[in-house]
Scaffold this motif. Structure first.
Motif, PDB file in Angstrom:
ATOM      1  N   GLY A 258       3.341 -25.153 -36.535  1.00 43.57           N
ATOM      2  CA  GLY A 258       3.011 -26.557 -36.381  1.00 43.57           C
ATOM      3  C   GLY A 258       1.897 -26.804 -35.373  1.00 43.57           C
ATOM      4  N   ALA A 259       1.395 -28.025 -35.398  1.00 43.27           N
ATOM      5  CA  ALA A 259       0.383 -28.481 -34.439  1.00 43.27           C
ATOM      6  C   ALA A 259       0.747 -29.901 -34.041  1.00 43.27           C
ATOM      7  CB  ALA A 259      -1.015 -28.440 -35.068  1.00 43.27           C
ATOM      8  N   GLY A 260       1.119 -30.090 -32.777  1.00 40.06           N
ATOM      9  CA  GLY A 260       1.576 -31.402 -32.333  1.00 40.06           C
ATOM     10  C   GLY A 260       0.445 -32.404 -32.175  1.00 40.06           C
ATOM     11  N   PRO A 261       0.723 -33.669 -32.440  1.00 39.87           N
ATOM     12  CA  PRO A 261      -0.283 -34.729 -32.245  1.00 39.87           C
ATOM     13  C   PRO A 261      -0.447 -35.054 -30.765  1.00 39.87           C
ATOM     14  CG  PRO A 261       1.791 -35.686 -32.940  1.00 39.87           C
ATOM     15  CD  PRO A 261       1.997 -34.201 -32.965  1.00 39.87           C
ATOM     16  N   GLU A 262      -1.413 -35.891 -30.469  1.00 40.94           N
ATOM     17  CA  GLU A 262      -1.678 -36.282 -29.090  1.00 40.94           C
ATOM     18  C   GLU A 262      -0.956 -37.572 -28.697  1.00 40.94           C
ATOM     19  OE1 GLU A 262      -3.405 -34.517 -26.877  1.00 40.94           O
ATOM     20  OE2 GLU A 262      -3.706 -32.955 -28.388  1.00 40.94           O
ATOM     21  N   GLU A 263      -0.606 -38.406 -29.675  1.00 40.30           N
ATOM     22  CA  GLU A 263      -0.019 -39.716 -29.389  1.00 40.30           C
ATOM     23  C   GLU A 263       1.459 -39.746 -29.787  1.00 40.30           C
ATOM     24  OE1 GLU A 263      -2.564 -39.385 -31.631  1.00 40.30           O
ATOM     25  OE2 GLU A 263      -4.218 -39.641 -30.224  1.00 40.30           O
ATOM     26  N   LEU A 264       2.248 -40.478 -29.007  1.00 40.14           N
ATOM     27  CA  LEU A 264       3.688 -40.578 -29.271  1.00 40.14           C
ATOM     28  C   LEU A 264       4.003 -41.252 -30.599  1.00 40.14           C
ATOM     29  CD1 LEU A 264       5.062 -41.490 -25.729  1.00 40.14           C
ATOM     30  CD2 LEU A 264       5.735 -39.506 -27.086  1.00 40.14           C
ATOM     31  N   ILE A 265       3.095 -42.086 -31.092  1.00 37.04           N
ATOM     32  CA  ILE A 265       3.384 -42.832 -32.326  1.00 37.04           C
ATOM     33  C   ILE A 265       2.942 -42.081 -33.584  1.00 37.04           C
ATOM     34  CG2 ILE A 265       3.261 -45.079 -31.177  1.00 37.04           C
ATOM     35  CD1 ILE A 265       0.434 -45.379 -32.367  1.00 37.04           C
ATOM     36  N   THR A 266       2.329 -40.896 -33.428  1.00 39.33           N
ATOM     37  CA  THR A 266       1.831 -40.146 -34.574  1.00 39.33           C
ATOM     38  C   THR A 266       2.847 -39.084 -34.980  1.00 39.33           C
ATOM     39  OG1 THR A 266      -0.452 -40.458 -33.844  1.00 39.33           O
ATOM     40  CG2 THR A 266      -0.052 -38.701 -35.447  1.00 39.33           C
ATOM     41  N   GLY A 270      -3.400 -34.305 -37.794  1.00 37.44           N
ATOM     42  CA  GLY A 270      -4.319 -33.927 -38.855  1.00 37.44           C
ATOM     43  C   GLY A 270      -4.372 -32.422 -39.040  1.00 37.44           C
ATOM     44  N   GLU A 271      -4.326 -31.676 -37.913  1.00 38.37           N
ATOM     45  CA  GLU A 271      -4.336 -30.216 -38.004  1.00 38.37           C
ATOM     46  C   GLU A 271      -3.093 -29.713 -38.740  1.00 38.37           C
ATOM     47  OE1 GLU A 271      -5.795 -26.937 -38.288  1.00 38.37           O
ATOM     48  OE2 GLU A 271      -6.991 -28.158 -36.926  1.00 38.37           O
ATOM     49  N   GLY A 272      -1.948 -30.349 -38.465  1.00 37.18           N
ATOM     50  CA  GLY A 272      -0.732 -29.970 -39.176  1.00 37.18           C
ATOM     51  C   GLY A 272      -0.850 -30.178 -40.674  1.00 37.18           C
ATOM     52  N   MET A 273      -1.451 -31.292 -41.067  1.00 31.47           N
ATOM     53  CA  MET A 273      -1.665 -31.561 -42.496  1.00 31.47           C
ATOM     54  C   MET A 273      -2.533 -30.484 -43.139  1.00 31.47           C
ATOM     55  SD  MET A 273      -2.425 -35.653 -42.439  1.00 31.47           S
ATOM     56  CE  MET A 273      -1.354 -36.798 -41.582  1.00 31.47           C
ATOM     57  N   LEU A 274      -3.623 -30.100 -42.463  1.00 30.94           N
ATOM     58  CA  LEU A 274      -4.536 -29.109 -43.030  1.00 30.94           C
ATOM     59  C   LEU A 274      -3.865 -27.741 -43.152  1.00 30.94           C
ATOM     60  CD1 LEU A 274      -7.806 -30.139 -41.168  1.00 30.94           C
ATOM     61  CD2 LEU A 274      -7.223 -30.569 -43.564  1.00 30.94           C
ATOM     62  N   ARG A 275      -3.051 -27.385 -42.187  1.00 22.00           N
ATOM     63  CA  ARG A 275      -2.312 -26.115 -42.277  1.00 22.00           C
ATOM     64  C   ARG A 275      -1.352 -26.146 -43.466  1.00 22.00           C
ATOM     65  NH1 ARG A 275      -0.809 -24.948 -35.854  1.00 22.00           N
ATOM     66  NH2 ARG A 275      -2.980 -24.930 -35.104  1.00 22.00           N
ATOM     67  N   CYS A 276      -0.695 -27.275 -43.666  1.00 18.25           N
ATOM     68  CA  CYS A 276       0.209 -27.416 -44.813  1.00 18.25           C
ATOM     69  C   CYS A 276      -0.551 -27.275 -46.134  1.00 18.25           C
ATOM     70  CB  CYS A 276       0.915 -28.768 -44.765  1.00 18.25           C
ATOM     71  SG  CYS A 276       2.192 -28.895 -43.490  1.00 18.25           S
ATOM     72  N   ARG A 277      -1.720 -27.855 -46.205  1.00 15.85           N
ATOM     73  CA  ARG A 277      -2.510 -27.767 -47.435  1.00 15.85           C
ATOM     74  C   ARG A 277      -2.925 -26.319 -47.732  1.00 15.85           C
ATOM     75  NH1 ARG A 277      -4.264 -32.075 -50.104  1.00 15.85           N
ATOM     76  NH2 ARG A 277      -3.792 -34.147 -49.228  1.00 15.85           N
ATOM     77  N   ALA A 278      -3.320 -25.594 -46.702  1.00 14.68           N
ATOM     78  CA  ALA A 278      -3.691 -24.188 -46.889  1.00 14.68           C
ATOM     79  C   ALA A 278      -2.489 -23.374 -47.370  1.00 14.68           C
ATOM     80  CB  ALA A 278      -4.244 -23.611 -45.587  1.00 14.68           C
ATOM     81  N   ALA A 279      -1.300 -23.652 -46.801  1.00 14.97           N
ATOM     82  CA  ALA A 279      -0.093 -22.941 -47.210  1.00 14.97           C
ATOM     83  C   ALA A 279       0.309 -23.302 -48.631  1.00 14.97           C
ATOM     84  CB  ALA A 279       1.043 -23.263 -46.242  1.00 14.97           C
ATOM     85  N   ILE A 359       1.364 -15.423 -42.588  1.00  9.97           N
ATOM     86  CA  ILE A 359       1.087 -16.556 -41.707  1.00  9.97           C
ATOM     87  C   ILE A 359      -0.128 -17.291 -42.250  1.00  9.97           C
ATOM     88  CG2 ILE A 359       0.419 -17.294 -39.390  1.00  9.97           C
ATOM     89  CD1 ILE A 359       1.768 -14.720 -38.346  1.00  9.97           C
ATOM     90  N   VAL A 360       0.014 -18.601 -42.481  1.00 15.85           N
ATOM     91  CA  VAL A 360      -1.113 -19.423 -42.932  1.00 15.85           C
ATOM     92  C   VAL A 360      -1.314 -20.535 -41.919  1.00 15.85           C
ATOM     93  CG1 VAL A 360      -2.005 -20.938 -44.722  1.00 15.85           C
ATOM     94  CG2 VAL A 360      -0.739 -18.880 -45.366  1.00 15.85           C
ATOM     95  N   THR A 361      -2.482 -20.516 -41.278  1.00 14.80           N
ATOM     96  CA  THR A 361      -2.809 -21.532 -40.282  1.00 14.80           C
ATOM     97  C   THR A 361      -4.329 -21.604 -40.181  1.00 14.80           C
ATOM     98  OG1 THR A 361      -2.431 -22.238 -37.995  1.00 14.80           O
ATOM     99  CG2 THR A 361      -2.623 -19.877 -38.361  1.00 14.80           C
TER     100      THR A 361
END
Length: 415
Positions: A258-266, A270-279, A359-361
């Motif tokens: 995973g890749a954590g967001p910067e804001e508490l409300i997110t 976006g990085e997490g989404m892209l890693r999921c798409r690659a996987a 591993i896909v990231t």
């Protein structure tokens, strides 16, 4: 002929012993419903549920004396402590206490008794203390006790006394220990420990109860998130494991850190989404029957969003992977433990442990993983994987390592 038969029986007995001296994927952890306690302090959890072992410990004069002294210390602290940090300090086990218990456990341990059964039926097959399993059963018991006792103290030092954890930016105490109100909070916690224990509580129970209380008031019970996963959040995938024809796939599974967001409300970065798409591309290309999404509620500090849960939601609802093909690993707080925790799931869910995973990231995290062995040795004391080929910027082969079952109790949110 008789001699040959005796030799054969002897060799079979050796094989049986060797088999019993290894972790067992079919072993079910004893939790009693408290996964924070079980995952951090497994021996202490077992002792609370094993009446025969309890009876043996309670009948020992020296341990009974220590138990009473520990209860007296808690009650005395409520009268004598005038500052906040004095109260949790009285709830920690001293080096002398830990040493005394080690000596008594070694003396009490006998082949065939309740402690021997506990070691051979639980400690060894669980793999939770696998780094000590070359020891004799009696020494393994002592090592497990010393680990649990020291890390109960560690939890108290971080989440009551305010000492820095391994990663202060994400794992620190939630309170200002210098404020007057903190004394009241610590007094109330000690009162909870004093009133919450039975008169015949074992020597370690005041300290254990305190450590768990401090984790709770800090909202740090993350180790219990989604447990028991095999029968809840991951049930459909776990049920499917036994149906897979593994020879049809080059990899047992695809791991997405995973890749954590910067804001508490997110909820998902976006990085997490892209890693999921690659996987997802690798999954739909038939590389593996499962995708493991890994990451806890980590970034930013005290976030309520869980990386693995949000990634699974994205993969199923947006990328259209089958729900029974996506496994969550919702506890990892670092790249090291993304892989370690993944290895645990592969073993306990019955996937072929000798088969490589993928591993896909993103490129930069894979670059980091390729050079991560030193950090693993520093933080975990072992490397939880063996790397295979780097197939591309985003894809990296790896093999899980069984030592990953070892408890890492100086990370109480993800031990």
């Amino acid at each position: 002929m008789k001699v040959r038969l005796l030799v054969l029986l002897f060799m079979l007995s050796l094989g049986s012993f060797a088999q019993s001296n290894k972790p067992n994927a079919a072993y079910k952890l004893v939790s009693g419903g408290d996964w924070v306690k079980a995952k951090n302090y497994y021996l202490l959890t077992l002792l609370q549920h094993d009446k025969a072992a309890q009876s043996l410990l309670k009948s020992d004069a020296e341990l009974s004396k220590l138990s009473q002294a520990r209860l007296n210390a808690v009650q005395a602290s409520l009268k004598e402590c005038k500052d906040a940090l004095c109260l949790p300090a009285q709830l920690k086990l001293s080096d002398a206490d830990i040493s005394l218990v080690s000596q008594r456990l070694k003396a009490l341990y006998k082949p065939g008794n309740a402690l021997d059964v506990l070691v051979k039926s639980h400690l060894i097959p669980s793999g939770m203390y696998i780094m000590h399993q070359t020891q004799s059963p009696a020494n393994l018991l002592v090592k497990a006790w010393e680990q649990d006792a020291n890390y109960v103290n560690y939890t108290i030092s971080v989440y009551a006394e305010g000492k820095k954890p391994n990663y202060p930016q994400i794992d620190s105490i939630s309170f200002d220990v210098k404020k007057r109100a903190y004394y009241i909070l610590m007094y109330d916690c000690s009162t909870e420990v004093s009133e919450g224990l039975k008169a015949d509580a074992l020597f370690y129970e005041p300290s254990l109860h305190a450590a768990l209380t401090y984790l709770e008031i800090n909202e740090r019970r993350n180790a219990a998130d989604y447990e028991p996963m095999a029968t809840t959040a991951n049930k459909t995938a776990v049920d499917r494991v036994k149906l897979i024809k593994w020879a049809s796939y080059p990899y047992s599974h695809i791991l997405v850190p995973g890749a954590g967001p910067e804001e508490l409300i997110t909820p998902l970065s976006g990085e997490g989404m892209l890693r999921c798409r690659a996987a997802a591309r690798q999954y739909f290309a038939g590389k593996a029957p499962f995708v493991v999404v890994s990451g806890g509620a980590v970034h930013p500090f005290k976030t309520k969003f869980n990386e693995a849960a949000e990634m699974k939601k994205y993969m199923v609802e947006v990328l259209h992977l089958p729900e029974n093909a996506v496994i969550i690993e919702p506890h990892a707080r670092h790249t090291t433990t993304n892989i370690r925790n993944d290895a645990r799931l592969v073993f306990r869910y019955g996937m072929p442990f000798e088969k490589p995973g993928l591993i896909v990231t993103d490129k930069y995290q894979n670059d980091f993983i390729v050079n991560m062995e030193k950090r693993c040795l520093n933080e975990l004391k072992y490397v939880p994987y063996k790397l295979g080929k780097r197939l591309s910027d985003t894809a990296l082969e790896f093999y899980p390592v069984i030592t990953s079952l070892q408890i890492d109790a100086d990370e109480p949110m993800d031990p």
